[in-house]
Motif scaffolding. Sequence first.
Motif, short mmCIF file in Angstrom:
data_model
loop_
_atom_site.label_atom_id
_atom_site.label_comp_id
_atom_site.label_asym_id
_atom_site.label_seq_id
_atom_site.Cartn_x
_atom_site.Cartn_y
_atom_site.Cartn_z
N ARG A 74 47.60 -47.17 61.84
CA ARG A 74 46.43 -46.10 60.98
C ARG A 74 46.71 -45.71 60.41
NH1 ARG A 74 46.87 -44.98 66.66
NH2 ARG A 74 48.52 -43.13 67.01
N LEU A 75 48.02 -45.42 59.98
CA LEU A 75 48.21 -45.23 59.07
C LEU A 75 48.73 -45.88 57.22
CD1 LEU A 75 50.88 -43.12 60.44
CD2 LEU A 75 49.79 -42.06 59.98
N GLY A 76 47.90 -47.48 57.23
CA GLY A 76 47.82 -47.91 56.47
C GLY A 76 49.61 -48.68 56.28
N LEU A 77 49.92 -49.03 56.67
CA LEU A 77 51.84 -49.21 57.27
C LEU A 77 51.80 -50.51 57.40
CD1 LEU A 77 53.60 -46.22 58.28
CD2 LEU A 77 53.32 -46.86 55.59
N ALA A 78 50.35 -51.13 58.06
CA ALA A 78 50.49 -51.96 58.76
C ALA A 78 49.15 -52.89 59.25
CB ALA A 78 51.09 -51.83 60.40
N ARG A 79 48.89 -53.65 58.87
CA ARG A 79 47.73 -54.13 59.61
C ARG A 79 47.51 -55.52 60.29
NH1 ARG A 79 46.21 -59.51 57.41
NH2 ARG A 79 47.37 -60.08 55.55
N SER A 80 46.12 -55.26 61.62
CA SER A 80 46.18 -56.50 62.26
C SER A 80 45.45 -57.59 62.52
CB SER A 80 46.36 -55.69 63.89
OG SER A 80 44.85 -55.34 64.09
#
Length: 112
Positions: A74-80
């Motif tokens: 949600r914060l843009g630190l990861a993507r799934s």
Amino acid sequence: MMKSDEVEEKIKHIIMDTRLSAIKVALEKDHAIDCLLLLYVDKGRWKYAKDFLRQNGLSLSDGAFRARMNEFERLGLARSERIDPLKKYYLKTDLGEKVAKLLLEFFDALGT
């Protein structure tokens, strides 16, 4: 050396800026730094994260792992990415990599 007023302004910016404040709050949560560092070394799938931690005598619940990864997404630190209809694995984004590198530098500086 920064003046006291400059430091106060930087602190005010961190706690008042919506995006920075959200990242700060996320990093304050249980195992958040662990999960971000796991993501940094491509352990964004629960199986790999669990195995890595067990090899090092540590533990982390799958619920905490998934909660942190969802928040990082949600914060843009990861993507799934979907593995199957029920499972995902997580990859670091450029922002996630930047934050993880800064954390590594921070802890490295503390260790010397």
